[in-house]
Design a protein around this motif. Structure first.
Motif, short mmCIF file in Angstrom:
data_model
loop_
_atom_site.label_atom_id
_atom_site.label_comp_id
_atom_site.label_asym_id
_atom_site.label_seq_id
_atom_site.Cartn_x
_atom_site.Cartn_y
_atom_site.Cartn_z
N SER A 65 0.85 -1.19 0.00
CA SER A 65 0.00 0.00 0.00
C SER A 65 0.89 1.24 0.00
O SER A 65 1.92 1.28 0.67
N LEU A 66 0.48 2.23 -0.77
CA LEU A 66 1.28 3.45 -0.90
C LEU A 66 0.47 4.63 -0.40
O LEU A 66 -0.74 4.71 -0.60
N ASN A 67 1.16 5.58 0.22
CA ASN A 67 0.55 6.82 0.65
C ASN A 67 0.66 7.79 -0.53
O ASN A 67 1.65 8.50 -0.69
N THR A 68 -0.39 7.79 -1.37
CA THR A 68 -0.32 8.56 -2.61
C THR A 68 -0.28 10.07 -2.36
O THR A 68 0.30 10.80 -3.17
N ILE A 69 -0.86 10.54 -1.28
CA ILE A 69 -0.79 11.97 -0.97
C ILE A 69 0.65 12.36 -0.67
O ILE A 69 1.16 13.36 -1.19
N LYS A 70 1.31 11.58 0.17
CA LYS A 70 2.71 11.85 0.50
C LYS A 70 3.57 11.80 -0.76
O LYS A 70 4.40 12.70 -1.00
N LEU A 71 3.39 10.79 -1.58
CA LEU A 71 4.18 10.66 -2.79
C LEU A 71 3.91 11.80 -3.76
O LEU A 71 4.82 12.30 -4.42
N GLY A 72 2.66 12.24 -3.84
CA GLY A 72 2.32 13.36 -4.71
C GLY A 72 2.97 14.65 -4.26
O GLY A 72 3.48 15.43 -5.08
N ILE A 73 2.97 14.90 -2.96
CA ILE A 73 3.61 16.10 -2.42
C ILE A 73 5.12 16.05 -2.65
O ILE A 73 5.73 17.03 -3.08
N LYS A 74 5.73 14.88 -2.38
CA LYS A 74 7.17 14.74 -2.60
C LYS A 74 7.52 14.97 -4.06
O LYS A 74 8.50 15.62 -4.38
N MET A 75 6.70 14.44 -4.95
CA MET A 75 6.98 14.61 -6.37
C MET A 75 6.79 16.06 -6.80
O MET A 75 7.60 16.59 -7.59
N ALA A 76 5.77 16.72 -6.28
CA ALA A 76 5.55 18.13 -6.62
C ALA A 76 6.73 18.99 -6.16
O ALA A 76 7.21 19.85 -6.91
N VAL A 77 7.21 18.75 -4.95
CA VAL A 77 8.37 19.49 -4.43
C VAL A 77 9.59 19.22 -5.30
O VAL A 77 10.33 20.14 -5.66
N LEU A 78 9.80 17.96 -5.67
CA LEU A 78 10.95 17.60 -6.50
C LEU A 78 10.85 18.23 -7.89
O LEU A 78 11.86 18.70 -8.44
N VAL A 79 9.67 18.29 -8.46
CA VAL A 79 9.51 18.91 -9.78
C VAL A 79 9.83 20.40 -9.71
O VAL A 79 10.46 20.95 -10.62
N VAL A 80 9.43 21.07 -8.62
CA VAL A 80 9.77 22.49 -8.45
C VAL A 80 11.29 22.65 -8.35
O VAL A 80 11.88 23.52 -9.00
N ILE A 81 11.93 21.81 -7.55
CA ILE A 81 13.40 21.85 -7.41
C ILE A 81 14.04 21.64 -8.78
O ILE A 81 14.92 22.39 -9.20
N LEU A 82 13.61 20.61 -9.47
CA LEU A 82 14.19 20.27 -10.76
C LEU A 82 13.99 21.41 -11.76
O LEU A 82 14.92 21.75 -12.51
N ALA A 83 12.82 22.00 -11.78
CA ALA A 83 12.56 23.10 -12.71
C ALA A 83 13.47 24.30 -12.41
O ALA A 83 14.04 24.88 -13.34
N LEU A 84 13.60 24.66 -11.14
CA LEU A 84 14.46 25.79 -10.78
C LEU A 84 15.91 25.54 -11.16
O LEU A 84 16.57 26.41 -11.74
N VAL A 85 16.39 24.36 -10.84
CA VAL A 85 17.79 24.04 -11.13
C VAL A 85 18.01 23.95 -12.65
O VAL A 85 19.01 24.46 -13.16
N TYR A 86 17.06 23.36 -13.37
CA TYR A 86 17.22 23.22 -14.82
C TYR A 86 17.21 24.57 -15.53
O TYR A 86 18.06 24.83 -16.39
N VAL A 87 16.29 25.42 -15.16
CA VAL A 87 16.16 26.71 -15.83
C VAL A 87 17.36 27.61 -15.55
O VAL A 87 17.84 28.32 -16.43
N LYS A 88 17.87 27.57 -14.33
CA LYS A 88 18.96 28.47 -13.93
C LYS A 88 20.34 27.80 -13.95
O LYS A 88 21.30 28.37 -13.45
N ARG A 89 20.46 26.62 -14.55
CA ARG A 89 21.72 25.87 -14.48
C ARG A 89 22.89 26.56 -15.15
O ARG A 89 24.04 26.34 -14.79
N ASP A 90 22.64 27.41 -16.15
CA ASP A 90 23.74 28.07 -16.86
C ASP A 90 24.06 29.46 -16.34
O ASP A 90 25.02 30.08 -16.81
#
Length: 117
Positions: A65-90
């Motif tokens: 069984s998976l806690n989909t709310i927890k996983l969704g929040i973790k993924m949303a936070v990670l996508v924000v991190i990834l977007a910030l780092v990717y856009v500003k990487r250069d």
């Protein structure tokens, strides 16, 4: 299957170590206003995303069984991190508040993973 799951958990931890380690190595530069997103931060975030998705799939395949709310929040936070780092990487310099936000979100993601049961 447990060996494969544990292998991906280890890779996921390596990804978070790369992201957080990249942030921590730039903290002194952040104080001077010259911090930048190093490649290790981008690679760590991508590693976390890929291994996290694989871990969800493997655990579902096992019938856990998976806690989909927890996983969704973790993924949303990670996508924000990834977007910030990717856009500003250069960029040669990252504004300290933006750089600090990535570090705070990274730490928040760790605490969500560890403390939310």
């Amino acid at each position: 299957m447990d060996v494969v799951i544990n292998l991906f958990v280890g890779l996921h931890i390596i990804g978070i170590a790369s992201l957080l380690g990249g942030f921590l190595t730039q903290m002194k530069a952040m104080g001077a206003g010259t911090a930048r997103f190093v490649p290790a931060m981008l690679h760590g975030a991508l590693t976390m995303l890929v291994t996290g998705i694989v871990l969800v799939g493997l655990n579902q395949a096992e019938g856990h069984s998976l806690n989909t709310i927890k996983l969704g929040i973790k993924m949303a936070v990670l996508v924000v991190i990834l977007a910030l780092v990717y856009v500003k990487r250069d960029d040669e310099k990252i504004a300290p508040p933006l750089f600090g936000t990535v570090g705070a979100l990274t730490v928040a993601n760790i605490f969500i993973a560890v403390l939310w049961t």
